[in-house]
Design a protein around this motif. Structure first.
Motif, PDB file in Angstrom:
ATOM      1  N   THR A  69     -28.144  31.287  -9.667  1.00  0.00           N
ATOM      2  CA  THR A  69     -27.990  32.005 -10.935  1.00  0.00           C
ATOM      3  C   THR A  69     -28.231  33.493 -10.725  1.00  0.00           C
ATOM      4  OG1 THR A  69     -28.642  30.053 -12.200  1.00  0.00           O
ATOM      5  CG2 THR A  69     -28.797  32.180 -13.328  1.00  0.00           C
ATOM      6  N   SER A  70     -29.245  33.817  -9.974  1.00  0.00           N
ATOM      7  CA  SER A  70     -29.524  35.219  -9.664  1.00  0.00           C
ATOM      8  C   SER A  70     -28.397  35.825  -8.827  1.00  0.00           C
ATOM      9  CB  SER A  70     -30.858  35.337  -8.922  1.00  0.00           C
ATOM     10  OG  SER A  70     -31.108  36.667  -8.563  1.00  0.00           O
ATOM     11  N   ALA A  71     -27.915  35.068  -7.864  1.00  0.00           N
ATOM     12  CA  ALA A  71     -26.871  35.568  -6.964  1.00  0.00           C
ATOM     13  C   ALA A  71     -25.566  35.871  -7.698  1.00  0.00           C
ATOM     14  CB  ALA A  71     -26.617  34.568  -5.832  1.00  0.00           C
ATOM     15  N   VAL A  72     -25.274  35.132  -8.767  1.00  0.00           N
ATOM     16  CA  VAL A  72     -24.031  35.356  -9.508  1.00  0.00           C
ATOM     17  C   VAL A  72     -24.260  36.242 -10.742  1.00  0.00           C
ATOM     18  CG1 VAL A  72     -22.987  33.221  -8.664  1.00  0.00           C
ATOM     19  CG2 VAL A  72     -24.128  33.229 -10.901  1.00  0.00           C
ATOM     20  N   GLY A  73     -25.363  36.950 -10.749  1.00  0.00           N
ATOM     21  CA  GLY A  73     -25.616  37.908 -11.822  1.00  0.00           C
ATOM     22  C   GLY A  73     -26.123  37.305 -13.113  1.00  0.00           C
ATOM     23  N   GLY A  74     -26.677  36.098 -13.028  1.00  0.00           N
ATOM     24  CA  GLY A  74     -27.248  35.454 -14.204  1.00  0.00           C
ATOM     25  C   GLY A  74     -26.284  34.627 -15.018  1.00  0.00           C
ATOM     26  N   SER A  75     -25.007  34.657 -14.677  1.00  0.00           N
ATOM     27  CA  SER A  75     -24.007  33.950 -15.464  1.00  0.00           C
ATOM     28  C   SER A  75     -23.737  32.562 -14.898  1.00  0.00           C
ATOM     29  CB  SER A  75     -22.712  34.767 -15.516  1.00  0.00           C
ATOM     30  OG  SER A  75     -21.821  34.186 -16.433  1.00  0.00           O
ATOM     31  N   LEU A  76     -24.717  31.681 -15.076  1.00  0.00           N
ATOM     32  CA  LEU A  76     -24.600  30.292 -14.638  1.00  0.00           C
ATOM     33  C   LEU A  76     -25.433  29.460 -15.595  1.00  0.00           C
ATOM     34  CD1 LEU A  76     -24.865  29.009 -10.992  1.00  0.00           C
ATOM     35  CD2 LEU A  76     -25.797  27.732 -12.901  1.00  0.00           C
ATOM     36  N   VAL A  77     -24.785  28.593 -16.353  1.00  0.00           N
ATOM     37  CA  VAL A  77     -25.464  27.733 -17.318  1.00  0.00           C
ATOM     38  C   VAL A  77     -25.215  26.291 -16.892  1.00  0.00           C
ATOM     39  CG1 VAL A  77     -25.656  27.058 -19.739  1.00  0.00           C
ATOM     40  CG2 VAL A  77     -25.231  29.459 -19.144  1.00  0.00           C
ATOM     41  N   PRO A  78     -26.205  25.644 -16.268  1.00  0.00           N
ATOM     42  CA  PRO A  78     -25.997  24.318 -15.681  1.00  0.00           C
ATOM     43  C   PRO A  78     -26.193  23.153 -16.655  1.00  0.00           C
ATOM     44  CG  PRO A  78     -28.165  25.095 -15.074  1.00  0.00           C
ATOM     45  CD  PRO A  78     -27.524  26.182 -15.900  1.00  0.00           C
ATOM     46  N   VAL A  79     -25.332  23.104 -17.666  1.00  0.00           N
ATOM     47  CA  VAL A  79     -25.286  21.960 -18.580  1.00  0.00           C
ATOM     48  C   VAL A  79     -23.821  21.655 -18.861  1.00  0.00           C
ATOM     49  CG1 VAL A  79     -27.534  22.442 -19.650  1.00  0.00           C
ATOM     50  CG2 VAL A  79     -25.462  23.403 -20.655  1.00  0.00           C
ATOM     51  N   PRO A  80     -23.477  20.425 -19.266  1.00  0.00           N
ATOM     52  CA  PRO A  80     -22.076  20.091 -19.512  1.00  0.00           C
ATOM     53  C   PRO A  80     -21.403  21.044 -20.496  1.00  0.00           C
ATOM     54  CG  PRO A  80     -23.378  18.102 -19.412  1.00  0.00           C
ATOM     55  CD  PRO A  80     -24.359  19.257 -19.410  1.00  0.00           C
ATOM     56  N   GLY A  81     -20.110  21.253 -20.254  1.00  0.00           N
ATOM     57  CA  GLY A  81     -19.309  22.148 -21.079  1.00  0.00           C
ATOM     58  C   GLY A  81     -18.520  23.136 -20.250  1.00  0.00           C
ATOM     59  N   GLY A  82     -18.780  23.180 -18.945  1.00  0.00           N
ATOM     60  CA  GLY A  82     -18.023  24.005 -18.014  1.00  0.00           C
ATOM     61  C   GLY A  82     -17.185  23.103 -17.133  1.00  0.00           C
ATOM     62  N   VAL A  83     -15.872  23.233 -17.234  1.00  0.00           N
ATOM     63  CA  VAL A  83     -14.948  22.314 -16.566  1.00  0.00           C
ATOM     64  C   VAL A  83     -13.990  23.110 -15.688  1.00  0.00           C
ATOM     65  CG1 VAL A  83     -13.097  20.640 -17.000  1.00  0.00           C
ATOM     66  CG2 VAL A  83     -15.114  20.682 -18.488  1.00  0.00           C
ATOM     67  N   LEU A  84     -13.866  22.695 -14.431  1.00  0.00           N
ATOM     68  CA  LEU A  84     -12.874  23.317 -13.550  1.00  0.00           C
ATOM     69  C   LEU A  84     -11.479  22.882 -13.962  1.00  0.00           C
ATOM     70  CD1 LEU A  84     -14.649  22.901 -10.099  1.00  0.00           C
ATOM     71  CD2 LEU A  84     -14.386  25.010 -11.423  1.00  0.00           C
ATOM     72  N   VAL A  85     -10.507  23.754 -13.756  1.00  0.00           N
ATOM     73  CA  VAL A  85      -9.108  23.489 -14.098  1.00  0.00           C
ATOM     74  C   VAL A  85      -8.312  23.449 -12.809  1.00  0.00           C
ATOM     75  CG1 VAL A  85      -7.087  24.306 -15.368  1.00  0.00           C
ATOM     76  CG2 VAL A  85      -9.396  24.706 -16.295  1.00  0.00           C
ATOM     77  N   ARG A  86      -7.643  22.324 -12.582  1.00  0.00           N
ATOM     78  CA  ARG A  86      -6.832  22.146 -11.378  1.00  0.00           C
ATOM     79  C   ARG A  86      -5.392  21.839 -11.754  1.00  0.00           C
ATOM     80  NH1 ARG A  86      -9.751  22.375  -6.857  1.00  0.00           N
ATOM     81  NH2 ARG A  86     -12.003  22.060  -7.039  1.00  0.00           N
ATOM     82  N   ASP A  87      -4.470  22.263 -10.883  1.00  0.00           N
ATOM     83  CA  ASP A  87      -3.067  21.931 -11.118  1.00  0.00           C
ATOM     84  C   ASP A  87      -2.815  20.513 -10.606  1.00  0.00           C
ATOM     85  OD1 ASP A  87      -2.574  21.991  -8.335  1.00  0.00           O
ATOM     86  OD2 ASP A  87      -1.457  23.864  -8.411  1.00  0.00           O
TER      87      ASP A  87
END
Length: 142
Positions: A87-105
């Motif tokens: 979270t620190s390494a990516v500038g604080g923008s990491l929320v580890p709870v469901p609701g973030g989904v990767l999109v693949r072709d």
């Protein structure tokens, strides 16, 4: 194939429709491309403050670590120090709870991620999945 604006708008629209159809609280939906750049975002009327930051953190965390935010939650439970450091390494923008989904072709190539916030985490994830599927793409939650 890239995640263009029209596709991102389809994801946002379908995620919001899923929320309305299921009686969800107002949602904020953020769509990022594979580089983590915002392609589209909508915050429904009545959505509480900071929902953009939470939805963005769900999607950005997924892109940053190559895992859906449900998998990041499991990782946070097993390795909390790693997730704190990431979270620190990516500038604080990491929320580890469901609701973030990767999109693949259809071939499995990573196109981006969608993050949803406003309801329970499970419902946020369901809206994100509905949006991705409505665009004819493949959601990855783990």
């Amino acid at each position: 194939m890239t995640l263009d604006l029209e596709t991102a708008r389809t994801i946002v629209s379908a995620a919001r429709a899923h929320g309305r159809d299921n009686g969800f609280k107002p949602l904020t939906v953020v769509v990022l491309d594979a580089g983590g750049h915002v392609v589209a975002v909508e915050r429904e009327d009545g959505s509480s403050t900071r929902r953009f930051e939470i939805a963005h953190g769900k999607a950005h965390g997924a892109i940053s670590l190559g895992l859906g935010s449900r998998a990041l939650m499991a990782r946070a439970e097993q390795q909390p120090y790693f997730i704190a450091a990431a979270t620190s390494a990516v500038g604080g923008s990491l929320v580890p709870v469901p609701g973030g989904v990767l999109v693949r072709d259809p071939s499995g190539a990573l196109l981006g991620a969608v993050g949803v916030s406003g309801e329970t985490s499970d419902n946020d994830e369901a809206a994100a999945v509905a949006g991705v599927e409505a665009a004819g793409l493949t959601p990855q939650v783990d």
